[in-house]
Design an enzyme around this catalytic site. Structure first.
Site, PDB file in Angstrom:
ATOM      1  N   LYS A   1       0.838  -1.201   0.000  1.00 47.65           N
ATOM      2  CA  LYS A   1       0.000   0.000   0.000  1.00 47.65           C
ATOM      3  C   LYS A   1       0.874   1.251   0.000  1.00 47.65           C
ATOM      4  O   LYS A   1       1.861   1.331   0.744  1.00 47.65           O
ATOM      5  CB  LYS A   1      -0.902  -0.023   1.241  1.00 47.65           C
ATOM      6  CG  LYS A   1      -1.850   1.156   1.378  1.00 47.65           C
ATOM      7  CD  LYS A   1      -2.693   0.986   2.649  1.00 47.65           C
ATOM      8  CE  LYS A   1      -3.608   2.161   2.885  1.00 47.65           C
ATOM      9  NZ  LYS A   1      -4.422   1.990   4.131  1.00 47.65           N
TER      10      LYS A   1
ATOM     11  N   SER B   1      -9.650   0.935   7.861  1.00 45.57           N
ATOM     12  CA  SER B   1      -9.142   0.918   6.485  1.00 45.57           C
ATOM     13  C   SER B   1      -8.709  -0.437   5.960  1.00 45.57           C
ATOM     14  O   SER B   1      -8.347  -0.553   4.788  1.00 45.57           O
ATOM     15  CB  SER B   1      -7.974   1.899   6.365  1.00 45.57           C
ATOM     16  OG  SER B   1      -8.427   3.218   6.506  1.00 45.57           O
TER      17      SER B   1
ATOM     18  N   SER C   1      -9.000   3.064   3.636  1.00 49.51           N
ATOM     19  CA  SER C   1      -8.056   3.607   2.688  1.00 49.51           C
ATOM     20  C   SER C   1      -7.231   2.553   1.944  1.00 49.51           C
ATOM     21  O   SER C   1      -6.400   2.891   1.110  1.00 49.51           O
ATOM     22  CB  SER C   1      -7.097   4.556   3.412  1.00 49.51           C
ATOM     23  OG  SER C   1      -6.349   3.860   4.408  1.00 49.51           O
TER      24      SER C   1
END
Length: 475
Positions: free
Chosen positions: A75, A175, A151
């Site tokens: 990520k 997230s 996210s």
């Protein structure tokens, strides 16, 4: 074209093929690249591609880890990969190339994965939807008109579409669990400090943890076995596990006391389809022999989120100030997106007294939440109040941020308490909506008790299997 059946296997399944010599890491890498190139134009899940490096790694000697040869994504937030850019979804706070790997990334490499690139994330991971001016929107492979969550939306979209079998993700207010729910995946928010901290300044107040999203429970458990434990210098350590998490997946959870609740922070009832899914989950658990009863946490959500907003705003402003000091200048107009700009300015206006009142109030309410778990083993709620909303409805770049706040509040709200307390909390893709979108149920355990959640998840994966569900964007 690579290995033709690549996407039909989970991570441990692919690694097993490699260890038996039935397929090579190079073939897996080519299969992953082919799927990324086929689907990423629609989904926007992968934002940095390191194909040549991946091919070189796959051709070399890989560690004999549990995920030997398995393609993997990092990520684009927090975690550092040597030689790779790190944008955090921001036009302001960017690193052209990190000079070292984060400790967690080193552990991923030791587990045998082959790093292919970076996945999409919103600016600084702020909203529950993955879209930014810097990296663009990320879409859901079940329906590209809908969000993939945030996210860790890029990680979830890529995993659900079969680009990779699992991917690095992080969870500061939901997230990991929100994208897992949106995209039909397993998403475990682990106990605080169970794996190494990636943010240099611990920029999320300890709320944030790093783990993975995956298509199977066993992949989640095995990767946590490979990466758990403090790194030198970590100020806090999670209690040690009793044994391998992978072994827990096959164990019976016994008869658990499971409380369920449909309460929402706003007090507004959740829509009937989601309520029906919650009731269906409770009945499934009863049928498995668990003691299931309705009971909320008994907390004042308005006060809880007021405290969190004060603490987070002051902390976020301090985080941006570190970038200001590093770059030697303030953000220019337009360099911070609307949410980041608002949070930066709000934090600058707060007094020390307001910030520390927020910290103190969170501590007080954490005790209240943790005390509630003395009455039950697991707490069940939906991850979200609705399935994944449309991209054009939940847009963090919309002009009216108050309206965006209202829409987020109508969609999310149940995930953050586990970040404040540090408890493990797991999203499982048990159901689907009438429109074919995944519906995730959230199971929160006692502090440091991932073992019970993995046992329960293993049981539910057998009783209500999801592995054969495939999104339209797959083949």
């Amino acid at each position: 074209m690579g290995f033709a059946d690549y996407a039909e296997y989970d991570g441990l399944g692919l690694a097993g093929l490699v260890k038996r010599g039935e397929v090579s890491p190079a073939e897996l890498v080519e299969a992953a690249i082919e799927r990324i190139e086929r689907h990423n134009g629609v989904l926007g899940a992968v934002v940095h591609k390191a194909y040549d490096e991946a091919r070189q790694t796959a051709a070399g000697d890989l560690p004999d880890g549990p995920f030997e040869g398995v393609p993997f994504l990092i990520k684009d937030l927090g975690a550092q990969v040597k030689g790779w850019p790190r944008t955090s979804g921001s036009r302001f706070a960017q690193t052209p190339a990190d000079t070292t790997d984060s400790e967690l990334v080193r552990r991923y490499r030791a587990a045998g994965v082959v790093l292919l690139g970076k996945s999409n994330t919103p600016e600084f991971g702020i909203p529950g939807v993955t879209q930014s001016e810097r990296l663009g929107p990320c879409r859901n492979p079940w329906n590209p008109d809908h969000i993939s969550g945030g996210s860790s939306g890029g990680a979830a979209s890529a995993t659900a579409a079969g680009m990779v079998p699992l991917a690095h993700a992080s969870d500061g207010l939901g997230s990991i669990r929100i994208p897992a729910a949106c995209c039909g995946l397993v998403g475990m928010k682990i106990t605080r400090d169970r794996t190494p901290i990636c943010e240099v300044s611990d920029g999320a107040l300890g709320f944030s943890v790093h783990h993975v999203v995956s298509r199977t429970v066993r992949d989640s458990a095995a990767m946590l076995d490979a990466t758990d434990g403090a790194q030198p210098g970590d100020p806090f350590q999670a209690p040690a596990k009793a044994g391998p998490y992978l072994a827990e997946v096959e164990k019976s959870p016994g008869r658990l006391r499971i409380a369920w609740s449909a309460e929402t922070p706003s007090g507004r009832p959740i829509p009937e389809p989601m309520l029906a899914a919650l009731h269906r989950t409770a009945e499934l658990l009863k049928g498995l022999g668990h003691e299931v009863f309705e009971q909320g946490l008994g907390i004042d959500y308005r006060t809880l989120y007021r405290a969190q907003s004060l603490a987070s705003a002051s902390n976020f402003s301090a985080n941006v100030k570190r970038w200001v000091d590093l770059l030697g200048r303030e953000p220019e107009p337009g360099e911070l997106g609307p949410l980041a700009q608002r949070a930066y300015e709000a934090g600058q206006k707060l007094t020390g007294q307001q910030a520390f009142w927020g910290f103190q109030q969170l501590r007080l309410m954490n005790r209240q939440i943790l005390s509630a778990f003395e009455a039950f083993d697991v707490y069940l709620t939906p991850v979200m109040s609705t399935p994944a909303p449309r991209v054009d409805w939940l847009d963090p770049l919309m002009d009216d941020l108050r309206e965006f706040d209202r829409r987020q509040a109508a969609t999310y709200g149940t995930t953050p308490p586990a970040n404040f307390t540090g408890q493990p909390s797991l999203s499982l893709p048990l159901w689907q909506s009438d429109e074919g979108l995944p519906v995730g149920m959230m199971f929160t355990g006692r502090f440091a008790d991932e073992a019970t959640l993995y046992r329960l998840a293993g049981q539910l994966e057998k009783e209500a299997p999801w592995k054969d569900r495939r999104p339209p964007i797959w083949n």
